[in-house]
Design an enzyme around this catalytic site. Structure first.
Site, PDB file in Angstrom:
ATOM      1  N   THR A 185       8.513  -0.964  -1.606  1.00 36.38           N
ATOM      2  CA  THR A 185       9.218  -2.198  -1.249  1.00 36.38           C
ATOM      3  C   THR A 185       9.594  -2.980  -2.507  1.00 36.38           C
ATOM      4  O   THR A 185       8.915  -2.854  -3.529  1.00 36.38           O
ATOM      5  CB  THR A 185       8.249  -3.034  -0.383  1.00 36.38           C
ATOM      6  OG1 THR A 185       8.051  -2.342   0.839  1.00 36.38           O
ATOM      7  CG2 THR A 185       8.721  -4.437  -0.116  1.00 36.38           C
ATOM      8  N   ASP A 208       5.021  -6.216   7.251  1.00 34.73           N
ATOM      9  CA  ASP A 208       4.885  -7.615   6.847  1.00 34.73           C
ATOM     10  C   ASP A 208       6.104  -8.168   6.121  1.00 34.73           C
ATOM     11  O   ASP A 208       6.306  -9.381   6.079  1.00 34.73           O
ATOM     12  CB  ASP A 208       3.680  -7.752   5.905  1.00 34.73           C
ATOM     13  CG  ASP A 208       3.876  -6.909   4.645  1.00 34.73           C
ATOM     14  OD1 ASP A 208       4.204  -5.707   4.785  1.00 34.73           O
ATOM     15  OD2 ASP A 208       3.732  -7.442   3.526  1.00 34.73           O
ATOM     16  N   THR A 254       0.424  -1.821   2.729  1.00 29.97           N
ATOM     17  CA  THR A 254       0.390  -1.443   4.144  1.00 29.97           C
ATOM     18  C   THR A 254       0.471  -2.707   4.995  1.00 29.97           C
ATOM     19  O   THR A 254      -0.476  -3.493   5.089  1.00 29.97           O
ATOM     20  CB  THR A 254      -0.886  -0.639   4.444  1.00 29.97           C
ATOM     21  OG1 THR A 254      -0.912   0.471   3.545  1.00 29.97           O
ATOM     22  CG2 THR A 254      -0.881  -0.128   5.875  1.00 29.97           C
ATOM     23  N   GLY A 255       1.643  -2.890   5.596  1.00 34.53           N
ATOM     24  CA  GLY A 255       1.993  -4.158   6.218  1.00 34.53           C
ATOM     25  C   GLY A 255       1.034  -4.638   7.284  1.00 34.53           C
ATOM     26  O   GLY A 255       0.860  -5.844   7.473  1.00 34.53           O
TER      27      GLY A 255
HETATM   28  N1  ASP Z   1       4.885  -3.718   3.233  1.00 36.41           N
HETATM   29  C1  ASP Z   1       5.831  -2.728   3.668  1.00 36.41           C
HETATM   30  C2  ASP Z   1       5.648  -2.478   5.136  1.00 36.41           C
HETATM   31  O1  ASP Z   1       4.533  -2.416   5.597  1.00 36.41           O
HETATM   32  C3  ASP Z   1       5.728  -1.444   2.949  1.00 36.41           C
HETATM   33  C4  ASP Z   1       5.615  -1.525   1.460  1.00 36.41           C
HETATM   34  O2  ASP Z   1       5.378  -2.585   0.909  1.00 36.41           O
HETATM   35  O3  ASP Z   1       5.782  -0.514   0.802  1.00 36.41           O
HETATM   36  O4  ASP Z   1       6.640  -2.251   5.814  1.00 36.41           O
END
Ligand code: ASP
Length: 335
Positions: free
Chosen positions: A199, A230, A252-253
């Site tokens: 991300t 998230d 991990t959101g």
């Molecule tokens: N936070 C993002 C999600 O859970 C994924 C990431 O940050 O790579 O969609």
């Protein structure tokens, strides 16, 4: 990481960038991959800084920097985003500014080239905060934001990651999206598999004293059932208030949503008077880690403090202010 020392004048503007956290280890990246990431992060930070130097707003700096990263196939946002189990790119983004605490967010976008610009349009030109799916793309079209064929977001490397994830999970592999390039993009070939993340996010302080935060992502590889993480959730992946700080998260959101990570950090600054670095460390190194979550955050405060914290082996990151030169880091032991 270091904060401006007591003797140093407070920065008038500052910008911090992340390109995702995950398994990013010395020896895991080839020198040309490492160079490509360092260059891309530096470019994004410098592009945002150029806006801030000429008295542009934190929002403009963030939209500019994230727009570059969304177009860069190295990162899991815009072009280069991960695929859903159905073989689609469903993009999420959000943006918040700290003065009036306005915010905009989108999830499940499939046709808008720059989801961060769409999040901004939701904030500035709609009465809403959060739009999803086809409706969000339809709103983008009414705002004359660039619409693309979904194949624009396709990269071979992410398709391979999808195939691997689906095979491991015993799930069927969907047909390749119509119009997907058959020859791998040379720029995307430099991408590193840092695990499930990648991300992008940017936080900034402008010369008017306002902070803002933005985040953009393709989410997690092989996500199903309309899963949203998230990144587009205000308070979880993104938050900004001039009373405390601006935060963008990656990881991990599901954990970041439950901990309302971005808001939690700002609350520690606002109500407990923690320094920015102490606040990000408490939430990431203690609360997130205790819950079993993985990832990291970047943050900036109205007084110019900049901070980052992550509990993965690495996080793509960069920071720059009028008081400090550009610092780019990938690995845990980078400065
Ligand atoms: N936070 C993002 C999600 O859970 C994924 C990431 O940050 O790579 O969609």
């Amino acid at each position: 990481m270091s904060q401006p020392s007591a003797a140093a004048p407070a920065p008038k503007w500052a910008i911090v960038v992340h390109g995702g956290a995950g398994v990013i280890e010395r020896g895991g990246l080839k020198p040309e991959q490492e160079a490509a990431y360092r260059a891309a992060l530096g470019r994004a930070a410098e592009a945002g800084a150029a806006v801030l130097r000429r008295e542009g707003s934190a929002l403009d700096a963030i939209e500019t920097a994230i727009g570059l990263l969304e177009d860069d196939p190295l990162f899991n946002a815009g072009r280069g985003a991960v695929f859903t189990a159905d073989g689609r790119n469903e993009l999420d983004a959000s943006l918040m500014e700290g003065r009036a605490m306005r915010a905009g967010a989108v999830a499940g976008v499939t046709r808008t080239r720059h989801p961060i610009s769409l999040a901004r349009a939701v904030m500035e030109r709609s009465p809403h905060v959060f739009l999803i799916g086809e409706g969000a793309d339809a709103f983008a079209a009414t705002q004359h934001l660039e619409q693309v064929d979904p194949a624009w977001f396709f990269t071979e490397r992410r398709w391979r990651s999808l195939e691997k994830a689906l095979t491991a999970g015993g799930l069927p592999i969907p047909p390749r999206p119509a119009g997907a390039a058959l020859t791998p993009d040379p720029a995307a070939a430099l991408a590193h598999d840092e695990g499930k993340h990648g991300t992008v996010g940017v936080v900034a302080l402008d010369r008017h004293g306002d902070v803002a935060a933005g985040t953009s992502t393709g989410g997690t590889t092989a996500k199903r059932w309309g899963r949203v993480g998230d990144s587009p959730i205000i308070g979880a992946g993104t938050y900004a208030s001039n009373r405390s700080c601006a935060v963008s998260a990656t990881g991990t959101g599901e954990y970041f949503i439950r901990l309302t990570v971005a808001r939690e950090i700002c609350a520690l600054v606002e109500y407990k008077g923690l320094s920015l670095q102490a606040a990000v460390d408490q939430v990431v190194q203690q609360e997130l880690t205790a819950m079993g979550g993985d990832g990291g955050v970047i943050a900036v405060a109205p007084d110019g403090q900049m901070a980052w914290s992550f509990n993965t082996s690495g996080m793509y990151r960069a920071r720059l202010s009028d008081a400090q030169p550009l610092v780019v880091g990938l690995y845990k032991d980078d400065p």
